[in-house]
Scaffold this motif. Structure first.
Motif, PDB file in Angstrom:
ATOM      1  N   THR A 131      19.605  -2.607  -5.110  1.00  0.00           N
ATOM      2  CA  THR A 131      18.530  -2.580  -6.120  1.00  0.00           C
ATOM      3  C   THR A 131      18.551  -1.272  -6.889  1.00  0.00           C
ATOM      4  O   THR A 131      18.439  -1.256  -8.128  1.00  0.00           O
ATOM      5  CB  THR A 131      17.167  -2.768  -5.429  1.00  0.00           C
ATOM      6  N   LEU A 132      18.695  -0.172  -6.171  1.00  0.00           N
ATOM      7  CA  LEU A 132      18.700   1.142  -6.837  1.00  0.00           C
ATOM      8  C   LEU A 132      19.910   1.299  -7.751  1.00  0.00           C
ATOM      9  O   LEU A 132      19.810   1.892  -8.825  1.00  0.00           O
ATOM     10  CB  LEU A 132      18.680   2.250  -5.784  1.00  0.00           C
ATOM     11  N   ALA A 133      21.060   0.781  -7.329  1.00  0.00           N
ATOM     12  CA  ALA A 133      22.250   0.865  -8.186  1.00  0.00           C
ATOM     13  C   ALA A 133      22.013   0.135  -9.501  1.00  0.00           C
ATOM     14  O   ALA A 133      22.456   0.589 -10.571  1.00  0.00           O
ATOM     15  CB  ALA A 133      23.455   0.270  -7.448  1.00  0.00           C
ATOM     16  N   ASP A 134      21.291  -0.974  -9.432  1.00  0.00           N
ATOM     17  CA  ASP A 134      20.986  -1.731 -10.650  1.00  0.00           C
ATOM     18  C   ASP A 134      19.991  -0.977 -11.535  1.00  0.00           C
ATOM     19  O   ASP A 134      20.203  -0.853 -12.750  1.00  0.00           O
ATOM     20  CB  ASP A 134      20.412  -3.103 -10.289  1.00  0.00           C
TER      21      ASP A 134
ATOM     22  N   ILE B 236      10.638  -0.908 -12.831  1.00  0.00           N
ATOM     23  CA  ILE B 236      11.463  -0.270 -11.794  1.00  0.00           C
ATOM     24  C   ILE B 236      10.732  -0.301 -10.457  1.00  0.00           C
ATOM     25  O   ILE B 236      11.307  -0.649  -9.420  1.00  0.00           O
ATOM     26  CB  ILE B 236      11.793   1.182 -12.189  1.00  0.00           C
ATOM     27  N   GLY B 237       9.461   0.061 -10.491  1.00  0.00           N
ATOM     28  CA  GLY B 237       8.682   0.061  -9.254  1.00  0.00           C
ATOM     29  C   GLY B 237       8.601  -1.313  -8.625  1.00  0.00           C
ATOM     30  O   GLY B 237       8.694  -1.458  -7.410  1.00  0.00           O
ATOM     31  N   ALA B 238       8.455  -2.343  -9.442  1.00  0.00           N
ATOM     32  CA  ALA B 238       8.352  -3.707  -8.919  1.00  0.00           C
ATOM     33  C   ALA B 238       9.659  -4.135  -8.262  1.00  0.00           C
ATOM     34  O   ALA B 238       9.653  -4.794  -7.214  1.00  0.00           O
ATOM     35  CB  ALA B 238       7.988  -4.674 -10.043  1.00  0.00           C
ATOM     36  N   ARG B 239      10.775  -3.774  -8.852  1.00  0.00           N
ATOM     37  CA  ARG B 239      12.057  -4.160  -8.266  1.00  0.00           C
ATOM     38  C   ARG B 239      12.286  -3.463  -6.929  1.00  0.00           C
ATOM     39  O   ARG B 239      12.792  -4.066  -5.974  1.00  0.00           O
ATOM     40  CB  ARG B 239      13.188  -3.858  -9.252  1.00  0.00           C
ATOM     41  N   ILE B 240      11.903  -2.201  -6.863  1.00  0.00           N
ATOM     42  CA  ILE B 240      12.025  -1.477  -5.586  1.00  0.00           C
ATOM     43  C   ILE B 240      11.107  -2.086  -4.533  1.00  0.00           C
ATOM     44  O   ILE B 240      11.521  -2.371  -3.406  1.00  0.00           O
ATOM     45  CB  ILE B 240      11.701   0.014  -5.788  1.00  0.00           C
ATOM     46  N   LEU B 241       9.853  -2.289  -4.897  1.00  0.00           N
ATOM     47  CA  LEU B 241       8.882  -2.797  -3.935  1.00  0.00           C
ATOM     48  C   LEU B 241       9.177  -4.242  -3.527  1.00  0.00           C
ATOM     49  O   LEU B 241       8.880  -4.638  -2.395  1.00  0.00           O
ATOM     50  CB  LEU B 241       7.474  -2.675  -4.495  1.00  0.00           C
TER      51      LEU B 241
ATOM     52  N   ARG C 255       0.831  -1.217   0.000  1.00  0.00           N
ATOM     53  CA  ARG C 255       0.000   0.000   0.000  1.00  0.00           C
ATOM     54  C   ARG C 255       0.864   1.266   0.000  1.00  0.00           C
ATOM     55  O   ARG C 255       0.607   2.219   0.741  1.00  0.00           O
ATOM     56  CB  ARG C 255      -0.955   0.000   1.198  1.00  0.00           C
ATOM     57  N   VAL C 256       1.899   1.237  -0.792  1.00  0.00           N
ATOM     58  CA  VAL C 256       2.792   2.389  -0.899  1.00  0.00           C
ATOM     59  C   VAL C 256       3.394   2.394  -2.298  1.00  0.00           C
ATOM     60  O   VAL C 256       3.646   1.343  -2.884  1.00  0.00           O
ATOM     61  CB  VAL C 256       3.901   2.318   0.179  1.00  0.00           C
ATOM     62  N   LEU C 257       3.590   3.585  -2.857  1.00  0.00           N
ATOM     63  CA  LEU C 257       4.232   3.712  -4.159  1.00  0.00           C
ATOM     64  C   LEU C 257       5.745   3.598  -4.005  1.00  0.00           C
ATOM     65  O   LEU C 257       6.295   3.825  -2.914  1.00  0.00           O
ATOM     66  CB  LEU C 257       3.867   5.050  -4.794  1.00  0.00           C
ATOM     67  N   PRO C 258       6.439   3.255  -5.082  1.00  0.00           N
ATOM     68  CA  PRO C 258       7.895   3.064  -4.981  1.00  0.00           C
ATOM     69  C   PRO C 258       8.643   4.267  -4.423  1.00  0.00           C
ATOM     70  O   PRO C 258       9.559   4.109  -3.610  1.00  0.00           O
ATOM     71  CB  PRO C 258       8.303   2.759  -6.425  1.00  0.00           C
ATOM     72  N   GLY C 259       8.272   5.462  -4.878  1.00  0.00           N
ATOM     73  CA  GLY C 259       8.967   6.651  -4.384  1.00  0.00           C
ATOM     74  C   GLY C 259       8.783   6.851  -2.896  1.00  0.00           C
ATOM     75  O   GLY C 259       9.724   7.212  -2.178  1.00  0.00           O
ATOM     76  N   ASP C 260       7.574   6.622  -2.411  1.00  0.00           N
ATOM     77  CA  ASP C 260       7.329   6.737  -0.967  1.00  0.00           C
ATOM     78  C   ASP C 260       8.122   5.677  -0.208  1.00  0.00           C
ATOM     79  O   ASP C 260       8.616   5.929   0.896  1.00  0.00           O
ATOM     80  CB  ASP C 260       5.841   6.589  -0.675  1.00  0.00           C
ATOM     81  N   ALA C 261       8.221   4.476  -0.776  1.00  0.00           N
ATOM     82  CA  ALA C 261       8.983   3.410  -0.131  1.00  0.00           C
ATOM     83  C   ALA C 261      10.464   3.772  -0.033  1.00  0.00           C
ATOM     84  O   ALA C 261      11.110   3.547   1.005  1.00  0.00           O
ATOM     85  CB  ALA C 261       8.812   2.094  -0.896  1.00  0.00           C
TER      86      ALA C 261
END
Length: 226
Positions: free
Chosen positions: A136-139, A178-183, A41-47
């Protein structure tokens, strides 16, 4: 400053753009980001911003406080346990109370140890979570999806009118990936966080002290109430 702090600025920019695209165009049907969005229940940027806000420094102070409590409890327990040379029925009853209280103080010292260990475990979780997200972010920051999301031109959210980047990659798919990898990384950290209280629950439960029920009888048969 750790690796995640070094990636903070570009990570916030990229994940913020991902949030904008997801809000404007959604994600492809059946994409793996959907169950992650429903679960967290959170967007990638908020996470990303939430994990950036996690700091382990204050937990070190909790460990120091627990150490002081542990020493205090043990010192107090030693004082309570020393009953001197007092003798008689009342002395025996007080000895039972002293023994019970000294044992309770020893248990409290153990709780202080457990609290310090729990704080250390949470601090370790924070460090591991920040490192995992940094990897994850570096990738993703060097991925084709990131280039698509950050460079595509078109409407106010950076998407081309057709929803396809100049290289042929659908921008909504790039944002969703991108969002899926972050989440996914945050979801794994969430699982580990949920397990921590369960692991330590028994050692951190509230301790109740119940004085022993030891009646003291005077030589004449009457009771002395303590």
């Amino acid at each position: 400053m750790d690796v995640l702090d070094q990636l903070a600025e570009p990570a916030v920019t990229l994940s913020g753009r991902v949030d904008d695209l997801l809000a404007a165009a959604g994600a492809p049907d059946g994409h793996r980001i959907w169950p992650l969005l429903r679960r967290l229940r959170v967007l990638p940027g908020d996470a990303v911003r939430a994990v950036l806000g996690l700091r382990r420094g204050e937990l070190a102070a909790a460990g120091e406080v627990s150490g002081e409590l542990r020493r205090t409890y043990r010192e107090a327990g030693a004082v309570v346990a020393d009953g001197g040379s007092w003798q008689g029925p009342a002395a025996e009853a007080y000895a039972a109370h002293r023994t019970g209280l000294a044992g309770h103080l020893t248990d409290l010292a153990g709780r202080a140890d457990a609290t310090a260990a729990y704080a250390e475990a949470v601090a370790g979780w924070i460090a591991d979570t920040r490192y995992a997200l940094a990897r994850t972010l570096a990738d993703v920051l060097g991925s084709a999806e990131a280039v698509a999301v950050l460079t595509v031109r078109g409407d106010g959210f950076g998407a081309a009118p057709s929803g396809v980047t100049p290289g042929g990659l659908p921008v909504e798919s790039a944002a969703a990936e991108i969002g899926a990898r972050i989440l996914a990384t945050v979801s794994e950290a969430y699982d580990r966080a949920e397990a921590l209280p369960q692991r330590w629950a028994a050692e951190l439960d509230l301790l109740d002290h119940r004085p022993p029920d030891v009646p003291v009888v005077r030589p004449d048969g009457g009771r002395i109430v303590l």
